[in-house]
Structures are given as C-alpha cells and as structure tokens.
Design a protein around this motif. Structure first.
Motif, PDB file in Angstrom:
ATOM      1  N   ALA A   1       9.175 -25.233 -37.929  1.00  0.00           N
ATOM      2  CA  ALA A   1       8.460 -25.825 -39.063  1.00  0.00           C
ATOM      3  C   ALA A   1       8.795 -25.146 -40.391  1.00  0.00           C
ATOM      4  N   LEU A   2       9.863 -24.378 -40.443  1.00  0.00           N
ATOM      5  CA  LEU A   2      10.192 -23.653 -41.678  1.00  0.00           C
ATOM      6  C   LEU A   2      10.366 -24.570 -42.886  1.00  0.00           C
ATOM      7  N   ASP A   3      10.768 -25.799 -42.660  1.00  0.00           N
ATOM      8  CA  ASP A   3      10.930 -26.716 -43.795  1.00  0.00           C
ATOM      9  C   ASP A   3       9.585 -27.064 -44.436  1.00  0.00           C
ATOM     10  N   ARG A   4       8.485 -26.819 -43.722  1.00  0.00           N
ATOM     11  CA  ARG A   4       7.155 -27.084 -44.274  1.00  0.00           C
ATOM     12  C   ARG A   4       6.498 -25.831 -44.854  1.00  0.00           C
ATOM     13  N   TYR A   5       7.178 -24.701 -44.756  1.00  0.00           N
ATOM     14  CA  TYR A   5       6.651 -23.439 -45.286  1.00  0.00           C
ATOM     15  C   TYR A   5       6.664 -23.478 -46.811  1.00  0.00           C
ATOM     16  N   ASP A   6       5.525 -23.135 -47.400  1.00  0.00           N
ATOM     17  CA  ASP A   6       5.387 -23.065 -48.858  1.00  0.00           C
ATOM     18  C   ASP A   6       5.714 -21.639 -49.279  1.00  0.00           C
ATOM     19  N   GLY A   7       6.845 -21.459 -49.913  1.00  0.00           N
ATOM     20  CA  GLY A   7       7.314 -20.136 -50.308  1.00  0.00           C
ATOM     21  C   GLY A   7       6.401 -19.407 -51.274  1.00  0.00           C
ATOM     22  N   ASP A   8       5.416 -20.098 -51.856  1.00  0.00           N
ATOM     23  CA  ASP A   8       4.458 -19.436 -52.747  1.00  0.00           C
ATOM     24  C   ASP A   8       3.403 -18.659 -51.972  1.00  0.00           C
ATOM     25  N   ARG A   9       3.254 -18.964 -50.700  1.00  0.00           N
ATOM     26  CA  ARG A   9       2.302 -18.246 -49.842  1.00  0.00           C
ATOM     27  C   ARG A   9       3.038 -17.107 -49.138  1.00  0.00           C
ATOM     28  N   PRO A  10       2.357 -16.004 -48.881  1.00  0.00           N
ATOM     29  CA  PRO A  10       2.997 -14.938 -48.102  1.00  0.00           C
ATOM     30  C   PRO A  10       3.329 -15.431 -46.685  1.00  0.00           C
ATOM     31  N   PHE A  11       4.499 -15.056 -46.187  1.00  0.00           N
ATOM     32  CA  PHE A  11       4.920 -15.475 -44.849  1.00  0.00           C
ATOM     33  C   PHE A  11       3.930 -14.976 -43.798  1.00  0.00           C
ATOM     34  N   ARG A  12       3.394 -13.771 -44.000  1.00  0.00           N
ATOM     35  CA  ARG A  12       2.436 -13.200 -43.047  1.00  0.00           C
ATOM     36  C   ARG A  12       1.230 -14.112 -42.866  1.00  0.00           C
ATOM     37  N   VAL A  13       0.728 -14.667 -43.954  1.00  0.00           N
ATOM     38  CA  VAL A  13      -0.426 -15.568 -43.880  1.00  0.00           C
ATOM     39  C   VAL A  13      -0.036 -16.835 -43.123  1.00  0.00           C
ATOM     40  N   TRP A  14       1.126 -17.385 -43.440  1.00  0.00           N
ATOM     41  CA  TRP A  14       1.570 -18.627 -42.814  1.00  0.00           C
ATOM     42  C   TRP A  14       1.766 -18.449 -41.305  1.00  0.00           C
ATOM     43  N   ILE A  15       2.456 -17.391 -40.905  1.00  0.00           N
ATOM     44  CA  ILE A  15       2.730 -17.189 -39.479  1.00  0.00           C
ATOM     45  C   ILE A  15       1.445 -16.798 -38.741  1.00  0.00           C
ATOM     46  N   SER A  16       0.531 -16.101 -39.421  1.00  0.00           N
ATOM     47  CA  SER A  16      -0.759 -15.757 -38.807  1.00  0.00           C
ATOM     48  C   SER A  16      -1.607 -16.999 -38.575  1.00  0.00           C
ATOM     49  N   THR A  17      -1.516 -17.964 -39.468  1.00  0.00           N
ATOM     50  CA  THR A  17      -2.231 -19.229 -39.282  1.00  0.00           C
ATOM     51  C   THR A  17      -1.721 -19.936 -38.030  1.00  0.00           C
ATOM     52  N   ILE A  18      -0.421 -19.948 -37.855  1.00  0.00           N
ATOM     53  CA  ILE A  18       0.159 -20.547 -36.650  1.00  0.00           C
ATOM     54  C   ILE A  18      -0.318 -19.787 -35.413  1.00  0.00           C
ATOM     55  N   ALA A  19      -0.349 -18.463 -35.495  1.00  0.00           N
ATOM     56  CA  ALA A  19      -0.787 -17.637 -34.361  1.00  0.00           C
ATOM     57  C   ALA A  19      -2.243 -17.930 -33.989  1.00  0.00           C
ATOM     58  N   ILE A  20      -3.109 -18.025 -34.982  1.00  0.00           N
ATOM     59  CA  ILE A  20      -4.521 -18.333 -34.716  1.00  0.00           C
ATOM     60  C   ILE A  20      -4.640 -19.708 -34.050  1.00  0.00           C
ATOM     61  N   ASN A  21      -3.864 -20.669 -34.523  1.00  0.00           N
ATOM     62  CA  ASN A  21      -3.894 -21.996 -33.899  1.00  0.00           C
ATOM     63  C   ASN A  21      -3.412 -21.943 -32.453  1.00  0.00           C
ATOM     64  N   LYS A  22      -2.407 -21.123 -32.175  1.00  0.00           N
ATOM     65  CA  LYS A  22      -1.942 -20.959 -30.792  1.00  0.00           C
ATOM     66  C   LYS A  22      -3.047 -20.333 -29.936  1.00  0.00           C
ATOM     67  N   CYS A  23      -3.788 -19.381 -30.504  1.00  0.00           N
ATOM     68  CA  CYS A  23      -4.911 -18.766 -29.785  1.00  0.00           C
ATOM     69  C   CYS A  23      -6.003 -19.796 -29.491  1.00  0.00           C
ATOM     70  N   ARG A  24      -6.277 -20.647 -30.456  1.00  0.00           N
ATOM     71  CA  ARG A  24      -7.285 -21.697 -30.246  1.00  0.00           C
ATOM     72  C   ARG A  24      -6.847 -22.645 -29.125  1.00  0.00           C
ATOM     73  N   ASP A  25      -5.581 -23.041 -29.144  1.00  0.00           N
ATOM     74  CA  ASP A  25      -5.067 -23.916 -28.087  1.00  0.00           C
ATOM     75  C   ASP A  25      -5.173 -23.226 -26.728  1.00  0.00           C
ATOM     76  N   TRP A  26      -4.808 -21.956 -26.681  1.00  0.00           N
ATOM     77  CA  TRP A  26      -4.872 -21.178 -25.442  1.00  0.00           C
ATOM     78  C   TRP A  26      -6.308 -21.133 -24.916  1.00  0.00           C
ATOM     79  N   ALA A  27      -7.275 -20.901 -25.823  1.00  0.00           N
ATOM     80  CA  ALA A  27      -8.678 -20.825 -25.406  1.00  0.00           C
ATOM     81  C   ALA A  27      -9.157 -22.163 -24.839  1.00  0.00           C
ATOM     82  N   ARG A  28      -8.737 -23.256 -25.466  1.00  0.00           N
ATOM     83  CA  ARG A  28      -9.120 -24.580 -24.951  1.00  0.00           C
ATOM     84  C   ARG A  28      -8.525 -24.805 -23.559  1.00  0.00           C
ATOM     85  N   ARG A  29      -7.247 -24.479 -23.398  1.00  0.00           N
ATOM     86  CA  ARG A  29      -6.612 -24.647 -22.083  1.00  0.00           C
ATOM     87  C   ARG A  29      -7.291 -23.771 -21.036  1.00  0.00           C
ATOM     88  N   ARG A  30      -7.662 -22.578 -21.431  1.00  0.00           N
ATOM     89  CA  ARG A  30      -8.309 -21.637 -20.509  1.00  0.00           C
ATOM     90  C   ARG A  30      -9.654 -22.183 -20.032  1.00  0.00           C
TER      91      ARG A  30
END
Length: 180
Positions: free
Chosen positions: A49-78
């Motif tokens: 999804a790098l083409d959707r990354y907004d370079g004005d935001r810190p990469f750490r925030v963007w990738i952490s948002t993806i990580a939190i969403n992966k955690c939410r998906d994992w919790a639902r599957r669990r």
C-alpha cells in the motif's frame, strides 16, 4: 524512495521499523509467535500500500496504524476460533500458554507481571490500545491519536479510563468507572 519498489529502500524501512512494530504487536497480543507473524503481515500490507502512504505523516505512525489493524483482525479471528473450539473442539493446539517472563525473575515479580498482563487483557480493546501505545510504547498523544485515528482529547479520555479500570481490576480502586 520506497514507493519505486527498490529492494534497498524496503530493507531500510524494515531495519528502522521492524523492532518497534514487533514490540507494539507483541505487547498488544501477548503472544511472541503471533507477533512475528503479524509483524510480517504488517510490512507485507504496508509495502503493498505504499502508493497510498501520505509522505507528510511520519512513517512510524502509518505503519503502526497498519499494525494495530492487524492486531484487531487477529483478536477477531481469535474470538471466532475460541468460540468454535469450545462449541466443537477440533484440536488442542489453540490452548498454548502465552509468553512467560524470564526465568531469572523472582516468583513474586513474575506473579505480579502476570496479574497486570491479565488485567490489561481484560480491558476493552479501545482502552487497551491507548494504554499500550501511550503507557508502554511511549508514543506521544499526537502519535497515538494518529495511529488510532481519533482526536487527542479522545486519547486523553481513554487513557484516563484505561488507568482507572486497570486500578479497579488490580484491586487498587473500587470506585473506578465500571463502563468502558
């Protein structure tokens, strides 16, 4: 630079952010093995999804948002797996214990750590996420708000409620607000 698909740019992003993303996920899930898998999924999704990354935001925030969403998906599957394993047990592989503190820790400290982890796990998801990001990952209020896509005031309120509820769960405050 990484948007062009250059492998060296991807390697550099992994070098910089893999450990913090892994720590965030491990603290959120409480499962080191799942954290490894979710970290990999986070970066695969992020690079796709790098083409959707907004370079004005810190990469750490963007990738952490993806990580939190992966955690939410994992919790639902669990939760779904737990329901079906209870309703129709297929195998005992789901019932592996979570990570254990280092063996050199004293027994009392180990028990207290497990008690706190258990209490954090009992927090509603929205409170747990804020507590992990602000209290454990030491993200700023602005970073936490960006990662969770809420206002800074919402972060402040959820953090207050999370700490209150945690005190209640740990027996330190019987008057803490019981709704999350």
């Amino acid at each position: 630079m990484a948007r062009t698909g250059r492998d060296d740019a991807h390697r550099e992003l992994l070098r910089r952010y893999k450990a913090p993303v892994y720590q965030l996920i491990a603290r959120h899930t409480g499962d080191a093995d799942e954290a490894l898998d979710l970290t990999q999924e986070t970066f695969v999704s992020g690079f796709a999804a790098l083409d959707r990354y907004d370079g004005d935001r810190p990469f750490r925030v963007w990738i952490s948002t993806i990580a939190i969403n992966k955690c939410r998906d994992w919790a639902r599957r669990r939760k779904v797996r737990a329901f079906f394993s209870w309703a129709f047990p297929l195998d005992e592989a789901h019932h592996i214990a979570s990570d254990v503190p280092a063996p050199d820790m004293e027994a009392d400290a180990r028990l207290e750590l497990e008690r706190v982890r258990g209490a954090i796990a009992e927090l509603p998801q929205k409170l747990r996420e804020v507590l992990v990001l602000r209290g454990i990952e030491e993200a700023t209020q602005a970073e936490t708000a960006a990662i969770l896509q809420v206002s800074e005031k919402t972060v402040e309120t959820r953090l207050y409620r999370a700490r209150s509820k945690l005190r209640q769960l740990l027996g330190g405050d019987e008057t803490a607000d019981s709704d999350a």
